[in-house]
Write a protein that holds these residues in place. Structure first.
Motif, PDB file in Angstrom:
ATOM      1  N   VAL A 102       0.875  -1.167   0.000  1.00  0.00           N
ATOM      2  CA  VAL A 102       0.000   0.000   0.000  1.00  0.00           C
ATOM      3  C   VAL A 102       0.912   1.217   0.000  1.00  0.00           C
ATOM      4  CG1 VAL A 102      -1.789   1.281   1.233  1.00  0.00           C
ATOM      5  CG2 VAL A 102      -1.794  -1.230   1.269  1.00  0.00           C
ATOM      6  N   LEU A 103       0.967   1.926  -1.122  1.00  0.00           N
ATOM      7  CA  LEU A 103       1.899   3.034  -1.320  1.00  0.00           C
ATOM      8  C   LEU A 103       1.095   4.330  -1.373  1.00  0.00           C
ATOM      9  CD1 LEU A 103       5.008   3.383  -1.855  1.00  0.00           C
ATOM     10  CD2 LEU A 103       4.435   3.434  -4.295  1.00  0.00           C
ATOM     11  N   ASN A 104       1.150   5.083  -0.285  1.00  0.00           N
ATOM     12  CA  ASN A 104       0.316   6.272  -0.133  1.00  0.00           C
ATOM     13  C   ASN A 104       1.104   7.543  -0.413  1.00  0.00           C
ATOM     14  OD1 ASN A 104      -0.617   8.464   2.257  1.00  0.00           O
ATOM     15  ND2 ASN A 104      -2.263   7.620   1.017  1.00  0.00           N
ATOM     16  N   PHE A 105       0.665   8.313  -1.427  1.00  0.00           N
ATOM     17  CA  PHE A 105       1.308   9.578  -1.779  1.00  0.00           C
ATOM     18  C   PHE A 105       0.572  10.723  -1.076  1.00  0.00           C
ATOM     19  CE2 PHE A 105       3.051   6.801  -4.869  1.00  0.00           C
ATOM     20  CZ  PHE A 105       4.212   7.381  -5.350  1.00  0.00           C
ATOM     21  N   TRP A 106       1.345  11.553  -0.375  1.00  0.00           N
ATOM     22  CA  TRP A 106       0.727  12.580   0.460  1.00  0.00           C
ATOM     23  C   TRP A 106       1.671  13.764   0.638  1.00  0.00           C
ATOM     24  CZ3 TRP A 106       2.198  13.714   5.772  1.00  0.00           C
ATOM     25  CH2 TRP A 106       3.356  13.022   6.179  1.00  0.00           C
ATOM     26  N   ALA A 107       1.187  14.780   1.367  1.00  0.00           N
ATOM     27  CA  ALA A 107       1.995  15.940   1.735  1.00  0.00           C
ATOM     28  C   ALA A 107       1.483  16.460   3.068  1.00  0.00           C
ATOM     29  CB  ALA A 107       1.912  17.029   0.666  1.00  0.00           C
ATOM     30  N   THR A 108       2.344  17.111   3.814  1.00  0.00           N
ATOM     31  CA  THR A 108       1.975  17.555   5.160  1.00  0.00           C
ATOM     32  C   THR A 108       0.899  18.633   5.137  1.00  0.00           C
ATOM     33  OG1 THR A 108       3.769  19.202   5.170  1.00  0.00           O
ATOM     34  CG2 THR A 108       4.269  17.017   6.064  1.00  0.00           C
ATOM     35  N   TRP A 109       0.819  19.420   4.056  1.00  0.00           N
ATOM     36  CA  TRP A 109      -0.137  20.513   3.982  1.00  0.00           C
ATOM     37  C   TRP A 109      -1.496  20.084   3.434  1.00  0.00           C
ATOM     38  CZ3 TRP A 109      -1.284  20.290  -1.054  1.00  0.00           C
ATOM     39  CH2 TRP A 109      -0.288  19.891  -1.943  1.00  0.00           C
ATOM     40  N   CYS A 110      -1.632  18.822   3.078  1.00  0.00           N
ATOM     41  CA  CYS A 110      -2.844  18.297   2.437  1.00  0.00           C
ATOM     42  C   CYS A 110      -3.806  17.756   3.493  1.00  0.00           C
ATOM     43  CB  CYS A 110      -2.436  17.213   1.434  1.00  0.00           C
ATOM     44  SG  CYS A 110      -3.748  16.099   0.926  1.00  0.00           S
ATOM     45  N   GLY A 169       2.325   7.536 -13.878  1.00  0.00           N
ATOM     46  CA  GLY A 169       1.312   8.020 -14.807  1.00  0.00           C
ATOM     47  C   GLY A 169       0.206   8.793 -14.142  1.00  0.00           C
ATOM     48  N   MET A 170       0.492   9.369 -12.964  1.00  0.00           N
ATOM     49  CA  MET A 170      -0.539  10.069 -12.217  1.00  0.00           C
ATOM     50  C   MET A 170      -0.352  11.572 -12.295  1.00  0.00           C
ATOM     51  SD  MET A 170      -2.409   7.633 -11.149  1.00  0.00           S
ATOM     52  CE  MET A 170      -3.451   8.454  -9.946  1.00  0.00           C
ATOM     53  N   ASP A 171      -1.396  12.311 -11.921  1.00  0.00           N
ATOM     54  CA  ASP A 171      -1.324  13.754 -11.812  1.00  0.00           C
ATOM     55  C   ASP A 171      -0.887  14.131 -10.401  1.00  0.00           C
ATOM     56  OD1 ASP A 171      -2.382  14.127 -14.415  1.00  0.00           O
ATOM     57  OD2 ASP A 171      -4.410  13.817 -13.617  1.00  0.00           O
ATOM     58  N   THR A 172      -0.389  15.351 -10.251  1.00  0.00           N
ATOM     59  CA  THR A 172       0.057  15.799  -8.935  1.00  0.00           C
ATOM     60  C   THR A 172      -1.111  16.366  -8.148  1.00  0.00           C
ATOM     61  OG1 THR A 172       0.745  17.844 -10.032  1.00  0.00           O
ATOM     62  CG2 THR A 172       2.462  16.235  -9.527  1.00  0.00           C
ATOM     63  N   ALA A 173      -2.038  15.494  -7.787  1.00  0.00           N
ATOM     64  CA  ALA A 173      -3.180  15.836  -6.946  1.00  0.00           C
ATOM     65  C   ALA A 173      -3.241  14.807  -5.832  1.00  0.00           C
ATOM     66  CB  ALA A 173      -4.460  15.831  -7.767  1.00  0.00           C
ATOM     67  N   PHE A 174      -3.158  15.261  -4.598  1.00  0.00           N
ATOM     68  CA  PHE A 174      -3.052  14.345  -3.469  1.00  0.00           C
ATOM     69  C   PHE A 174      -4.299  14.373  -2.603  1.00  0.00           C
ATOM     70  CE2 PHE A 174       1.500  15.739  -4.074  1.00  0.00           C
ATOM     71  CZ  PHE A 174       1.844  14.621  -4.795  1.00  0.00           C
ATOM     72  N   PRO A 175      -4.517  13.269  -1.868  1.00  0.00           N
ATOM     73  CA  PRO A 175      -3.705  12.044  -1.843  1.00  0.00           C
ATOM     74  C   PRO A 175      -4.114  11.064  -2.931  1.00  0.00           C
ATOM     75  CG  PRO A 175      -5.468  11.863  -0.243  1.00  0.00           C
ATOM     76  CD  PRO A 175      -5.595  13.239  -0.863  1.00  0.00           C
ATOM     77  N   PHE A 176      -3.236  10.095  -3.190  1.00  0.00           N
ATOM     78  CA  PHE A 176      -3.630   8.902  -3.934  1.00  0.00           C
ATOM     79  C   PHE A 176      -2.820   7.731  -3.403  1.00  0.00           C
ATOM     80  CE2 PHE A 176      -0.202  10.465  -6.749  1.00  0.00           C
ATOM     81  CZ  PHE A 176       0.513   9.305  -7.044  1.00  0.00           C
ATOM     82  N   THR A 177      -3.394   6.547  -3.519  1.00  0.00           N
ATOM     83  CA  THR A 177      -2.792   5.355  -2.926  1.00  0.00           C
ATOM     84  C   THR A 177      -2.721   4.239  -3.950  1.00  0.00           C
ATOM     85  OG1 THR A 177      -3.762   5.969  -0.784  1.00  0.00           O
ATOM     86  CG2 THR A 177      -2.896   3.731  -0.997  1.00  0.00           C
ATOM     87  N   VAL A 178      -1.528   3.710  -4.140  1.00  0.00           N
ATOM     88  CA  VAL A 178      -1.282   2.614  -5.077  1.00  0.00           C
ATOM     89  C   VAL A 178      -1.320   1.296  -4.312  1.00  0.00           C
ATOM     90  CG1 VAL A 178       0.354   1.631  -6.736  1.00  0.00           C
ATOM     91  CG2 VAL A 178       0.190   4.126  -6.458  1.00  0.00           C
ATOM     92  N   PHE A 179      -2.097   0.345  -4.808  1.00  0.00           N
ATOM     93  CA  PHE A 179      -2.177  -0.986  -4.211  1.00  0.00           C
ATOM     94  C   PHE A 179      -1.577  -1.985  -5.200  1.00  0.00           C
ATOM     95  CE2 PHE A 179      -5.394   1.350  -1.978  1.00  0.00           C
ATOM     96  CZ  PHE A 179      -5.506   0.770  -0.723  1.00  0.00           C
TER      97      PHE A 179
END
Length: 230
Positions: A83-91, A153-163
């Motif tokens: 489970v690979l979660n893309f995030w940022a502290t300000w989100c 292949g994703m856009d820079t809009a968070f969060p998104f999670t790769v399974f």
């Protein structure tokens, strides 16, 4: 890190999300050749289709540093579901996901790898992770993180999670805040794939239909109602 630098990075990342700010529902296979074209449920918010170049396996060459500066390649995580979660502290939606990810790490850490990828400044990530008591592994970096997003292949809009399954096959990408029922659905299908009970195509189809049903049910909840599934 200066306020100007933070503002520039935040603009670059949020701009990709469009007027709504964060995309609520999306799976990477929505308009992928392996999956029939579909549209998000009414009321679930805007969705964007994955580029035709979106990979079906984890890009092995992608590498990011951890909190100690050690480089990790995505290929290093094969062998267990990921489970690979893309995030940022300000989100804000990213922040809301952290308790769920921490619970998954505590309850399933022996069989499922939970890894956060913070597309953010290292000092901010380390400070925030310590304050929130995050114990699952974190990879981080502004440029490296953005490169990883692009490679997927994703856009820079968070969060998104790769399974991904134990072999590195991507089963789904959940864009927007992850909920417990969605994580359970996807991880259940990954278990079926890894055990040989389901094919990749069947698992991806089941996940797509299941996420759509969950999104419809969530959108139909009365305004202000709590989400029992997290």
């Amino acid at each position: 890190m200066t306020p100007v630098a933070r503002a520039v990075l935040a603009f670059v990342l949020v701009a990709g999300a469009g007027p709504a700010g964060f995309l609520i529902y999306h799976t990477v296979f929505d308009k992928h050749p392996l999956h029939p074209q579909s549209s998000p449920p009414q009321g679930s918010g805007p969705a964007a289709s994955a580029p035709a170049s979106a990979p079906l396996t984890l890009p092995a060459a992608v590498a990011l540093p951890d909190s100690n500066g050690k480089i990790h390649h995505l290929a290093d995580y094969r062998g267990k579901p990921l489970v690979l979660n893309f995030w940022a502290t300000w989100c804000e939606p990213c922040r809301r996901e952290i308790p769920l990810l921490e619970t998954l790490h505590q309850e399933r850490g022996g069989s499922v790898q939970i890894v956060g990828v913070a597309v953010d400044f290292q000092a901010d990530v380390l400070k925030y992770a310590q304050a929130r008591g995050i114990t699952y592994p974190l990879l981080m970096g502004e440029k490296d993180g953005l490169a990883a997003v692009k490679a997927l292949g994703m856009d820079t809009a968070f969060p998104f999670t790769v399974f991904a399954d134990a072999r590195g096959n991507i089963i789904a990408v959940k864009r927007g805040e992850l909920h417990a029922d969605e994580a359970g659905l996807i991880l259940g299908q990954i278990t079926s794939v890894d055990s040989g009970r389901s094919s990749l195509a069947d698992a991806r189809s089941t996940v797509s239909a299941g996420l759509r049903s969950l999104a419809i049910a969530r959108a139909q909840q009365p305004s202000g109602a709590s989400d029992p599934a997290g």
